[in-house]
Design a protein around this motif. Structure first.
Motif, PDB file in Angstrom:
ATOM      1  N   SER A 281      -5.118   2.436  -6.592  1.00 41.17           N
ATOM      2  CA  SER A 281      -5.141   1.563  -5.419  1.00 41.17           C
ATOM      3  C   SER A 281      -5.466   0.132  -5.821  1.00 41.17           C
ATOM      4  O   SER A 281      -5.482  -0.760  -4.982  1.00 41.17           O
ATOM      5  N   LYS A 283      -8.301  -1.059  -6.495  1.00 42.77           N
ATOM      6  CA  LYS A 283      -9.492  -1.491  -5.744  1.00 42.77           C
ATOM      7  C   LYS A 283     -10.698  -0.720  -6.264  1.00 42.77           C
ATOM      8  O   LYS A 283     -10.547   0.404  -6.730  1.00 42.77           O
ATOM      9  N   GLY A 348      -5.064  -1.224  -0.298  1.00 38.49           N
ATOM     10  CA  GLY A 348      -4.893  -1.263  -1.744  1.00 38.49           C
ATOM     11  C   GLY A 348      -3.434  -1.436  -2.128  1.00 38.49           C
ATOM     12  O   GLY A 348      -2.533  -1.268  -1.300  1.00 38.49           O
TER      13      GLY A 348
END
Lengths: 624, 212
Positions: A281, A283, A348
């Motif tokens: 993602s 993130k 994300g």
């Protein structure tokens, strides 16, 4: 030390393995990465055995009134399928990833006790072979994976099947327990400088809590199994109803272990997903601290819910209510985790790799497993669906939808680091979708069958119950799952031979294992990292981030590049488990063999204590 | 007595000690592992003691616990075992001061305490079997009584072997101050075995005598 020359030469004359490659180097290895790879292939072999057993069960149930599999064999198949999958496939597959990755994730050069680690593996292998050898030595246990007395007593279950089951589990249990101690000490004590507990990757947290569950729950099943073994072998009367026994005691002892066991399997799965989702993602993990505390809460409350397996034995409304409520409480930290994973995905930059697909599959399927679990936790409805296919559907959503999907995710995510080759992404995605479809076709009908009243563990059923179509669908699904597993195996074998060589950091990773070459060198880190962030590697790769300057400053003080002392191999862990393995057969067939096995084990222990560490000095990056 | 030969002649786990100077928690790996082992063993004995509590008066035929417990005899053996914990603690203290010979002497007293305890407890087993005809096949109380006390005895015997290995090193003068942690963890284990006995003594003997 002031030992005499004579003694010194005696201990040093003990054979020490010197091979660096080939068969003996693997048999004597104490390297956590090699042990992880041994765990992986062995567990995969047991997984295939358990899978074939499952297929036979499903083929027998495909149509009503079939006699493909005899009733006795059917009982042995579901007993061995469950025992094999739980103790010899899923747990050791998670152990494979604990072994290979925990030292890498916390920035260590090995586990705290490398030789004990080898012992864990050999005890697992010994237990697995011992258990499965019952197929050719008179037939395995047919008493279910829980082995409830009095059906499992010799009076009702003559023959050695149940004894093989007990001793096999005790042998494998020693290995699991020892690895529990080893990983707690490794995670608490072997972290790289700056790797505070709250900077550890979630998989390390999951492993830590799982190991505590192992340390506290395995001794309890050990007692349950020992009492049963003494009843069977030495004629004690623990579970003899005519002597006044209360069989419920065994149920409680078994499930005081058995329910934490569920979290021993599921917490590592949650840990894997918590590693995979942030990477794909792009993130950080959402709500890291809450994830840590949810993991601890699940582990803690998980010890107080075991009696929800016993709602129908007559514990009374007060006890049933307490355990119902405690069980429902577990849904809270689990739900928190679910939302945090979704929060990690939210906004994300998602990459749908095979590893990511399996983790997303986990989210969907584990959610269904969790929700059917909440339905089961209510004592009144539990009474209705107890011992039906609803329960089978529920726990397969947890064990496969949860554990197996996450392990597949881990294979595609961490496989390149373990094997040095990339797995084929296209085949991985095909296998994922095949497994996803096959899994739901197999197990969703079971939820419906259970509500319709189809009991578990029946070897066949009459036509005209309205169960035919759903059972046929379920069997079709099982065959589709088998195809998926074959695709994954093909992918694994061909990729390891001809796959693209894996770079150090193929996924643009965030944690320390991606900072070193693939596969990891023997010493892991040429310079021990000085850690100052949860996403240490990510921040090092992106110094423009807010904490970038601080991380860069601490990275300056990574450990020195100097020669590294690593422990060499040892024969002793193998010798100790071989002795206990032989003693197991001796207990059933011949007392002299039993004594011989124990003596061999003790000799192994003494050699272990006195042989020393066989240290080798390695020059990182160069020849040693 | 070269430096490199240390590892080769130390008992179990000693070799790793040489490069165990720094740990994240500041607790030596062996000590942390021993505490975890004790935690696990506590669950083991908790399960056995629970089994005893559930089953003690469920026997269909006698003898029952209140007919057979021998408080005076077991009090003596309990006293001996507790005193062995004192000598064990003195041994650990001597190890931390690096007084190798004193370590050996205290460990020897500890082992003797273990032997004294076992002699009395095995006599009690013999007495129960011959005087009351109580074996582990007689009734459910016999089963759990012998299994519970038997597993405790096995732990005492294991501890004595462990201490004997250390005592041999100590009398040779090879158990030096930097190896004190090995005496320390053996001591933790020994005290644990004593504490378990205190619980067993209370539950199996004192509660029965008190009629609880």
């Amino acid at each position: 030390m002031a030992t005499t020359t004579l003694e010194r030469s005696f201990w040093q004359a003990l054979p020490k393995p010197r091979a660096r490659t080939g068969f003996w180097s693997w048999v004597t290895t104490v390297d956590h990465k090699r042990i992880g790879i041994l765990y992986f292939w062995t567990a995969l072999a047991f997984f295939l055995i358990g899978g074939v057993e499952a297929l036979l069960i499903r083929l027998q149930l495909a149509r009503p009134e079939q006699d493909l599999v005899a009733p006795d064999l059917f009982n042995q198949l579901f007993t061995m399928h469950a025992t094999t999958m739980i103790f010899l496939a899923i747990m050791p597959l998670t152990a494979a990833f604990f072994n290979y990755f925990i030292p890498l994730l916390v920035g260590a050069r090995d586990v705290a006790f490398p030789k004990l680690n080898a012992l864990s593996y050999w005890m697992f292998l010994a237990g697995g072979i011992f258990l499965n050898s019952s197929w050719v030595l008179g037939g395995p246990s047919d008493a279910g994976w829980f082995g409830y007395p009095n059906y499992s007593l010799s009076e009702f279950n003559p023959g050695l099947g149940v004894d093989f089951w007990i001793i096999g589990l005790l042998l494998a249990g020693i290995g699991t327990l020892v690895s529990g101690f080893n990983f707690i000490v490794t995670i608490l004590n072997m972290r790289a400088p700056g790797m505070s507990l709250m900077r550890m990757p979630m998989f390390a947290w999951a492993t830590l809590v799982t190991s505590f569950l192992i340390v506290f729950s395995f001794p309890v099943i050990t007692v349950a199994l020992l009492l049963l073994l003494f009843d069977r072998v030495f004629g004690t009367v623990f579970f003899d109803v005519f002597s006044g026994a209360d069989l419920t005691l065994y149920h409680h002892l078994f499930w005081v272990f058995g329910h934490p066991e569920v979290y021993i399997i599921v917490l590592p799965a949650m840990g894997i997903v918590s590693e995979v989702l942030p990477v794909f993602s792009r993130k950080p993990l959402f709500g890291y601290s809450v994830m840590v505390f949810s993991t601890m809460l699940i582990g803690f409350v998980g010890f107080g819910v075991w009696s929800h397996h016993l709602f129908t034995v007559g514990m009374g409304p007060v006890v049933n209510t307490i355990f119902s409520l405690a069980t429902m409480i577990i849904a809270v930290p689990t739900g928190i985790k679910m939302f945090n994973w979704i929060g990690t995905l939210f906004g994300g930059r998602l990459r749908f790799t095979a590893a990511m697909l399996y983790s997303l599959g986990f989210l969907a399927l584990f959610l269904i497993g969790g929700l059917t679990g909440v339905m089961l936790s209510a004592a009144p409805s539990n009474t209705q669906i107890h011992h039906t296919y609803f329960v089978v559907g529920h726990f397969h959503y947890v064990m496969i939808g949860g554990a197996l999907f996450s392990l597949m995710s881990a294979l595609h995510y961490w496989g390149p680091k373990m094997f040095g080759r990339m797995l084929d992404e296209r085949l991985g995605k095909v296998a994922f979708w095949t497994l996803f479809v096959g899994f739901n076709l197999t197990f969703f009908p079971m939820n419906i069958l259970g509500v319709m009243g189809m009991p578990r563990r029946i070897y066949t059923y009459s036509a005209g119950m309205g169960w035919d179509g759903l059972n046929a669908t379920s069997t079709l699904g099982a065959l589709i799952m088998a195809v998926s597993i074959l695709i994954t195996l093909y992918n694994l074998v061909t990729s390891l031979r001809n796959g693209e060589r894996a770079p150090a950091d193929p996924w643009d990773g965030r944690t320390l294992e991606w900072a070193i070459p693939s596969p990891a060198p023997e010493y892991n880190f040429a310079r021990l990292p000085n850690v100052s962030s949860r996403d240490e590697l990510w921040v090092r790769k992106h110094p423009q981030l807010a904490e970038g300057a601080a991380v860069a400053a601490s990275a300056e003080s990574d450990g020195p590049a100097e020669p590294i002392a690593m422990p060499g191999g040892s024969y002793m862990p193998l010798l100790v488990s071989l002795g206990l393995f032989i003693a197991g057969y001796g207990l059933l067939y011949s007392m002299p063999v039993f004594v011989g096995g124990i003596v061999l084990s003790l000799l192994g222990l003494i050699g272990w204590g006195f042989e020393g560490d066989n240290m080798r000095i390695i020059q990182p990056g160069g020849e040693q | 007595m070269s430096h490199s030969s240390h590892a080769a002649s130390m008992p179990a786990g000693a070799a790793a000690h040489g490069h165990e100077h720094h740990t994240s928690l500041g607790i030596p790996n062996h000590k942390l592992a021993t505490w975890l082992f004790i935690a696990s063993e506590s669950m083991f004995f908790a399960a056995l003691i629970t089994t005893y509590m559930v089953f003690r008066y469920r026997s269909v035929v006698g003898p029952h616990p209140d007919e057979v417990v021998n408080i005076p005899l077991t009090t003596v053996s309990t006293f001996i075992l507790l005193m062995s914990s004192l000598t064990m603690a003195l041994g650990v203290s001597a190890a931390q001061r690096g007084e190798s010979k004193a370590v050996g002497r205290f460990l020897l007293f500890t082992i003797l305490g273990g032997i004294g305890f076992l002699v009395i407890q095995f006599y009690e087993w013999w007495h129960l079997a011959h005087h009351y005809g109580l074996t582990w096949n007689t009734n459910i109380f016999g089963s759990i009584f012998y299994i519970l006390t038997g597993f405790h005895k096995a732990h005492v015997i294991f501890g004595m072997i462990w201490l004997a290995v250390l005592a041999v090193s100590a009398f040779r003068g090879t158990l030096r101050r930097e190896h004190a942690v090995h005496v320390d963890v053996a001591g933790l284990y020994w005290h644990f075995v004593d504490v378990v006995w205190i619980v067993i003594f209370t539950v199996v003997f004192l509660l029965t005598e008190a009629g609880v």
